[in-house]
Write a protein that holds these residues in place. Sequence first.
Motif, PDB file in Angstrom:
ATOM      1  N   GLN A 216      37.644  40.955  31.301  1.00  0.00           N
ATOM      2  CA  GLN A 216      38.932  40.565  31.883  1.00  0.00           C
ATOM      3  C   GLN A 216      39.228  39.092  31.715  1.00  0.00           C
ATOM      4  O   GLN A 216      40.442  38.645  31.252  1.00  0.00           O
ATOM      5  N   VAL A 217      38.446  38.239  32.166  1.00  0.00           N
ATOM      6  CA  VAL A 217      38.384  36.724  32.152  1.00  0.00           C
ATOM      7  C   VAL A 217      38.391  36.438  30.630  1.00  0.00           C
ATOM      8  O   VAL A 217      39.408  35.592  30.252  1.00  0.00           O
ATOM      9  N   ILE A 218      37.992  37.094  29.784  1.00  0.00           N
ATOM     10  CA  ILE A 218      37.994  36.425  28.348  1.00  0.00           C
ATOM     11  C   ILE A 218      39.418  36.776  27.802  1.00  0.00           C
ATOM     12  O   ILE A 218      40.156  36.055  27.286  1.00  0.00           O
ATOM     13  N   ALA A 219      40.241  38.039  28.477  1.00  0.00           N
ATOM     14  CA  ALA A 219      41.310  38.325  28.178  1.00  0.00           C
ATOM     15  C   ALA A 219      42.415  37.317  28.573  1.00  0.00           C
ATOM     16  O   ALA A 219      43.375  36.787  28.064  1.00  0.00           O
ATOM     17  N   GLU A 220      42.261  37.201  29.854  1.00  0.00           N
ATOM     18  CA  GLU A 220      43.044  36.375  30.521  1.00  0.00           C
ATOM     19  C   GLU A 220      43.125  34.764  30.126  1.00  0.00           C
ATOM     20  O   GLU A 220      43.877  34.134  30.073  1.00  0.00           O
ATOM     21  N   THR A 221      41.806  34.354  29.650  1.00  0.00           N
ATOM     22  CA  THR A 221      41.999  32.966  29.133  1.00  0.00           C
ATOM     23  C   THR A 221      41.932  32.797  27.639  1.00  0.00           C
ATOM     24  O   THR A 221      41.889  31.784  26.934  1.00  0.00           O
ATOM     25  N   GLY A 222      42.426  34.095  26.968  1.00  0.00           N
ATOM     26  CA  GLY A 222      42.417  34.245  25.401  1.00  0.00           C
ATOM     27  C   GLY A 222      41.202  33.395  24.917  1.00  0.00           C
ATOM     28  O   GLY A 222      41.584  32.661  23.815  1.00  0.00           O
TER      29      GLY A 222
ATOM     30  N   GLU B  60      38.043  33.444  22.437  1.00  0.00           N
ATOM     31  CA  GLU B  60      37.318  34.231  21.409  1.00  0.00           C
ATOM     32  C   GLU B  60      36.130  34.801  21.525  1.00  0.00           C
ATOM     33  O   GLU B  60      35.166  33.853  21.431  1.00  0.00           O
ATOM     34  N   ALA B  61      35.697  35.849  22.508  1.00  0.00           N
ATOM     35  CA  ALA B  61      34.360  36.258  22.647  1.00  0.00           C
ATOM     36  C   ALA B  61      34.393  37.775  23.059  1.00  0.00           C
ATOM     37  O   ALA B  61      35.308  38.215  23.322  1.00  0.00           O
ATOM     38  N   VAL B  62      33.210  38.345  22.872  1.00  0.00           N
ATOM     39  CA  VAL B  62      32.961  39.713  23.025  1.00  0.00           C
ATOM     40  C   VAL B  62      31.695  39.853  23.826  1.00  0.00           C
ATOM     41  O   VAL B  62      31.025  38.995  24.033  1.00  0.00           O
ATOM     42  N   VAL B  63      31.821  40.958  24.694  1.00  0.00           N
ATOM     43  CA  VAL B  63      30.543  41.213  25.549  1.00  0.00           C
ATOM     44  C   VAL B  63      29.876  42.635  25.096  1.00  0.00           C
ATOM     45  O   VAL B  63      30.683  43.618  25.052  1.00  0.00           O
TER      46      VAL B  63
ATOM     47  N   PHE C  14      30.302  34.239  21.476  1.00  0.00           N
ATOM     48  CA  PHE C  14      31.368  33.659  21.268  1.00  0.00           C
ATOM     49  C   PHE C  14      31.901  33.762  19.697  1.00  0.00           C
ATOM     50  O   PHE C  14      31.416  33.238  18.765  1.00  0.00           O
ATOM     51  N   GLY C  15      32.637  35.045  19.728  1.00  0.00           N
ATOM     52  CA  GLY C  15      33.059  35.389  18.273  1.00  0.00           C
ATOM     53  C   GLY C  15      34.041  36.366  18.493  1.00  0.00           C
ATOM     54  O   GLY C  15      34.372  36.956  19.558  1.00  0.00           O
ATOM     55  N   GLY C  16      34.678  36.662  17.354  1.00  0.00           N
ATOM     56  CA  GLY C  16      35.852  37.758  17.437  1.00  0.00           C
ATOM     57  C   GLY C  16      35.277  39.162  17.274  1.00  0.00           C
ATOM     58  O   GLY C  16      36.085  39.968  17.593  1.00  0.00           O
ATOM     59  N   GLU C  17      34.414  39.366  16.556  1.00  0.00           N
ATOM     60  CA  GLU C  17      33.823  41.019  16.412  1.00  0.00           C
ATOM     61  C   GLU C  17      32.429  41.062  17.229  1.00  0.00           C
ATOM     62  O   GLU C  17      31.714  40.319  17.238  1.00  0.00           O
ATOM     63  N   ILE C  18      32.330  42.282  17.523  1.00  0.00           N
ATOM     64  CA  ILE C  18      30.959  42.568  18.046  1.00  0.00           C
ATOM     65  C   ILE C  18      30.019  42.875  16.900  1.00  0.00           C
ATOM     66  O   ILE C  18      30.095  43.555  15.825  1.00  0.00           O
ATOM     67  N   PRO C  19      28.915  42.046  16.882  1.00  0.00           N
ATOM     68  CA  PRO C  19      27.951  41.798  15.773  1.00  0.00           C
ATOM     69  C   PRO C  19      27.114  43.048  15.726  1.00  0.00           C
ATOM     70  O   PRO C  19      26.850  43.604  16.656  1.00  0.00           O
TER      71      PRO C  19
ATOM     72  N   VAL D 237      25.690  37.307  14.324  1.00  0.00           N
ATOM     73  CA  VAL D 237      25.284  36.533  15.549  1.00  0.00           C
ATOM     74  C   VAL D 237      25.286  34.821  14.824  1.00  0.00           C
ATOM     75  O   VAL D 237      25.718  34.282  16.022  1.00  0.00           O
ATOM     76  N   SER D 238      24.577  34.969  13.929  1.00  0.00           N
ATOM     77  CA  SER D 238      24.534  33.406  13.623  1.00  0.00           C
ATOM     78  C   SER D 238      25.785  32.711  13.315  1.00  0.00           C
ATOM     79  O   SER D 238      26.043  31.714  13.721  1.00  0.00           O
ATOM     80  N   ALA D 239      26.696  33.659  13.076  1.00  0.00           N
ATOM     81  CA  ALA D 239      28.187  32.966  12.788  1.00  0.00           C
ATOM     82  C   ALA D 239      28.939  32.810  14.061  1.00  0.00           C
ATOM     83  O   ALA D 239      30.009  32.055  13.975  1.00  0.00           O
ATOM     84  N   CYS D 240      28.116  33.152  15.126  1.00  0.00           N
ATOM     85  CA  CYS D 240      29.166  33.012  16.458  1.00  0.00           C
ATOM     86  C   CYS D 240      28.970  31.504  16.744  1.00  0.00           C
ATOM     87  O   CYS D 240      28.160  30.698  16.290  1.00  0.00           O
ATOM     88  N   ASP D 241      29.726  31.132  17.969  1.00  0.00           N
ATOM     89  CA  ASP D 241      29.953  29.683  18.176  1.00  0.00           C
ATOM     90  C   ASP D 241      28.886  29.268  19.210  1.00  0.00           C
ATOM     91  O   ASP D 241      29.179  29.315  20.421  1.00  0.00           O
ATOM     92  N   HIS D 242      27.719  28.780  18.759  1.00  0.00           N
ATOM     93  CA  HIS D 242      26.333  28.543  19.433  1.00  0.00           C
ATOM     94  C   HIS D 242      26.805  27.287  20.285  1.00  0.00           C
ATOM     95  O   HIS D 242      26.094  26.904  21.406  1.00  0.00           O
TER      96      HIS D 242
END
Length: 430
Positions: free
Chosen positions: A340-346, A348-351, A362-367, A373-378
């Motif tokens: 919900q908070v990811i959506a509210e704050t816009g 780019e993250a998935v759980v 911190f990425g656009g797609e479910i890895p 995973v390495s391409a996420c924003d670490h």
Amino acid sequence: MTFSLDRSATLLKRAEALMPGGVNSPVRAFRAVEGTPPFINKASGAYLYDEDDHRYVDLVGTWGPAILGHAHPEVVSAVCAAAGRGTSFGAPTAAEVDMAEAIREFFPRMEMMRLVSSGTEACMSALRVARGATGRDAFVKFEGCYHGHADSFLVKAGSGAATFGEPNSAGVPADLAQHTLTLPYNDPEALKALFAARGDDIACVILEPVTGNMGVIEPTEAFLDALRTVPKAHGALVIFDEVMTGFRVHRGGAQALYDFPADLTCLGKVVGGGLPVGVYGGKAEYMRHVSPLGAVYQAGTLSGNPLATAAGLATLRLLTEATFDRAAAAADALTEGLRQVIAETGTEAVVVQVGTMLTLFFGGEIPTNFDQVSACDHARFGRFHRLMLEHGVYLPPSGYEAWFLSAEHGPDEINAVIEAARVALPGSAA
Ligand code: KE4
């Protein structure tokens, strides 16, 4: 009041003069995130307390063991009672028999097993059994999976090895590492192709059936189907490393969740209730290769230690369906709230969540594998981690790790994490 870790910083200076990075396990040094690691001096229920009197909602759970919450009174009293009878005998005890029987209740495929003192020992011993039982040297692991720090596994490993960009450790002889065949996770075609080419050389496939050491990633049906048939067709064993997933993705681990006939299973973490216990076991036909019955040697001064088995046994006895469901419900609520908070704050993250463990990427797609995973924003994860810490939430200090919930994480704790994320998600933007 500014957030300060003065006492921890002073302790870190002393520690760095004595231990590499000032820690006894690399990820604890917080090198992949920002700031000083808090030195913890107490834990209770869902909370950690540090030397600078901060209280944190704990989402590391000592990397998995604390599914009941910290310092459960019945676990503490079991350990104290055992200590009063002596801390170690180096001889068989009734508690080890009770422990093995309790484990088999959760993992009926573990017809025979051996208690050791860590997940690393469990995995290295299971690999040795597979090699001894098949007479083959090569084995398959998957990029990003971590099976402890035995030499053969430190090839394209996850957890801290991935966090620090050292998936292939120094100090591992090339003529040993050559027997470690690595494949991308969730790639059934690659598995089939490797076995077609080298199936007769391969002793086993070992995997995290749900990963936790490159964040939480679920296996695809096609991957599981290939694992059910391809190794077996070539006389290779399948080892489920359930050191993390055991008692966490399901009370019976991933092998129960996916009804998978693992030949050997490795356990750790929860099984020791926070004290040093690892377990490896499985089909009796394989475990009978282990000394003193067979030629596969494995030993340990503190294996089956009375304090560790007391903590483990108390934990397993307390881990009822209802207790597990409480921890899983906490993970459900946290996942829902974070989304919900990811959506509210816009953001780019998935759980991704399985049972009582989850990861925010911190990425656009479910890895589905290590590269994704390495391409996420670490780097963003490092900033997010620090802000969460300053807002009273203790996350694993790496985007390649899992977050763990316990039966003690109630609505207050979940709401506190969600409110902290409401600040830290936007705050962590570049
Ligand atoms: P230990 O030797 O650390 O007890 O277990 C090794 C191990 C084996 N298999 C899996 C799937 C594991 O997750 C682990 C250990 N996990 C890490 C956390 N990702 C332990 C934390 C640390 O290294 O400090």
